[in-house]
Design an enzyme around this catalytic site. Structure first.
Site, PDB file in Angstrom:
ATOM      1  N   CYS A 232     -24.286  19.326   8.066  1.00  0.00           N
ATOM      2  CA  CYS A 232     -25.408  18.290   7.516  1.00  0.00           C
ATOM      3  C   CYS A 232     -24.619  17.090   7.979  1.00  0.00           C
ATOM      4  O   CYS A 232     -25.833  16.398   9.718  1.00  0.00           O
ATOM      5  CB  CYS A 232     -25.569  18.496   6.348  1.00  0.00           C
ATOM      6  SG  CYS A 232     -26.286  19.601   5.690  1.00  0.00           S
TER       7      CYS A 232
ATOM      8  N   GLU B 237     -31.195  18.283   4.266  1.00  0.00           N
ATOM      9  CA  GLU B 237     -31.092  17.549   5.362  1.00  0.00           C
ATOM     10  C   GLU B 237     -31.187  18.002   6.544  1.00  0.00           C
ATOM     11  O   GLU B 237     -31.974  17.785   7.716  1.00  0.00           O
ATOM     12  CB  GLU B 237     -29.836  16.787   5.364  1.00  0.00           C
ATOM     13  CG  GLU B 237     -29.255  16.026   4.346  1.00  0.00           C
ATOM     14  CD  GLU B 237     -28.553  16.369   3.055  1.00  0.00           C
ATOM     15  OE1 GLU B 237     -27.521  15.804   2.795  1.00  0.00           O
ATOM     16  OE2 GLU B 237     -28.691  17.894   2.497  1.00  0.00           O
TER      17      GLU B 237
ATOM     18  N   CYS C 285     -22.521  17.365   3.492  1.00  0.00           N
ATOM     19  CA  CYS C 285     -21.269  18.485   3.853  1.00  0.00           C
ATOM     20  C   CYS C 285     -21.106  18.453   5.511  1.00  0.00           C
ATOM     21  O   CYS C 285     -21.465  17.178   5.865  1.00  0.00           O
ATOM     22  CB  CYS C 285     -21.795  19.606   3.204  1.00  0.00           C
ATOM     23  SG  CYS C 285     -23.219  20.483   4.162  1.00  0.00           S
TER      24      CYS C 285
ATOM     25  N   HIS D 277     -30.086  23.540   3.691  1.00  0.00           N
ATOM     26  CA  HIS D 277     -30.131  22.390   2.805  1.00  0.00           C
ATOM     27  C   HIS D 277     -31.326  21.618   3.212  1.00  0.00           C
ATOM     28  O   HIS D 277     -31.853  21.464   4.251  1.00  0.00           O
ATOM     29  CB  HIS D 277     -28.585  21.578   3.079  1.00  0.00           C
ATOM     30  CG  HIS D 277     -26.987  22.338   2.224  1.00  0.00           C
ATOM     31  ND1 HIS D 277     -26.223  21.846   2.924  1.00  0.00           N
ATOM     32  CD2 HIS D 277     -27.308  23.289   1.926  1.00  0.00           C
ATOM     33  CE1 HIS D 277     -25.784  22.372   2.266  1.00  0.00           C
ATOM     34  NE2 HIS D 277     -25.846  23.658   1.314  1.00  0.00           N
TER      35      HIS D 277
END
Length: 354
Positions: free
Chosen positions: A306, A277, A303, A275
């Site tokens: 994260c 992030e 999510c 991801h």
């Protein structure tokens, strides 16, 4: 402009497509991709085999795979007509182009059955009852990665009724194209003056940069970006992509895994990439940059994984462009950990969850 054609069986989609081709449009059929794959596998090109391999491709690579392949072939400045659109996710992928228009071509059942009989193909249904049963299956009888033509037809913004002769249909097509040319003219550019110009806020400024970063993403299910800021200075950035040295989704396709939500809903997610992030935080760790007390800007509410990493690194503020459909746990964790969450637009980000 790009005109997509969907519609009922023997409604006249191919007739409209051929006519637009004569008018200068470049014709691309999603079925041509399936035919190429069948020939490569040395399988007979039949309606049944086309449907089967289409379902298999959508199951393996995502429901929009055929449309995504077509989008890569488009040349700027050319007019296109795209046929054989059979899944709503294909429509959504094609709608990424601002000048895309979905057209439904239809006709009464009895008229279409007579047209089919005239072409005298062995594999076609022989009675109107068989015709209706076959059409019902294609229209509404399939879910998930199967053909969902009925849903595609409901998404059309233009309807062409082909219930008369070919000449009448062509006149309707000519009028449609003329009307679309008027609608798709570039908007008049307005000149901003010092009195009308509004500087973006800091959050808007960094979100705009985040969106540009996301364009480097290598997974077409969601080209997300992220950046971490402290004292109005960018510390590090990240985007969706595979670890260095490993293949990207755009190169080899998605690595889909099934995930079961608490309510029993079965979803498929791509596990090939990291991801945005996470990539931003990893870049900070790799380069010895402290992000404690910083703000992370991201495409959608993070999510659960994260969110846990954000809390653990000491980031105190999260600014998301839009909501994420599965962010409830993240929101609750942020509240408990004292991390401020700001969502600029309450709209849920459309994410290719195949």
């Amino acid at each position: 402009m790009i005109i997509g054609l969907t519609g009922s069986f023997c409604g006249g989609k191919d007739t409209v497509g051929d006519y637009l081709k004569e008018k200068g449009f470049m014709h691309i059929s999603l079925s041509d991709i399936l035919r190429e794959d069948l020939k490569a596998k040395k399988k007979k090109v039949t309606r049944e085999n086309l449907q089967k391999i289409g379902n298999e491709l959508r199951e393996k690579h995502g429901n929009s795979v055929l449309a995504e392949r077509v989008l890569k072939k488009l040349i700027v400045g050319k007019d296109y007509v795209i046929t054989s659109i059979r899944h709503p996710d294909e429509v959504n992928a094609l709608k990424k182009k601002y000048d895309f228009h979905l057209v439904k071509v239809d006709a009464p059942l009895e008229v279409r059955f007579l047209r089919m009989k005239k072409r005298e193909r062995e594999e076609d249904p022989q009675t109107i009852e068989e015709f209706k049963a076959m059409e019902e299956l294609e229209m509404t009888g399939q879910t998930g990665s199967g053909q969902r033509i009925g849903e595609c037809m409901s998404m059309a913004s233009i309807v062409l009724m082909n219930d008369s002769d070919v000449y009448t249909l062509m006149k309707k097509v000519d009028k449609m194209v003329a009307d679309l040319k008027i609608k798709t003219k570039p908007p008049v550019q307005t000149v901003e003056t010092p009195s009308t110009y509004k500087r973006p806020s800091w959050d808007e400024y960094f979100i705009n940069i985040m969106n540009e970063i996301g364009k480097r993403g290598s997974c077409d299910r969601g080209r997300s970006g992220a950046l971490i800021v402290k004292d109005k200075r960018i510390l590090c950035t990240g985007y969706v992509g595979s670890p260095p040295g490993l293949p990207h989704c755009d190169e080899v396709g998605h690595l889909m895994k099934k995930v079961i939500d608490d309510d029993g809903t079965v979803r498929q997610h791509c596990m090939r990439t990291i991801h945005a992030e996470q990539n931003a935080m990893l870049q900070a760790a790799k380069n010895g940059i402290s992000i404690q007390g910083g703000t992370v800007y991201c495409k959608m509410a993070p999510c659960r994984v994260c969110a846990m990493m954000i809390i653990s690194t000491g980031i105190k503020r999260v600014v998301a462009h839009k909501m994420y459909h599965a962010a409830q746990e993240s929101i609750e964790m942020f509240k408990k950990a004292g991390v401020e969450l700001v969502i600029l637009e309450k709209e849920v980000e459309t994410y290719k969850n195949m």
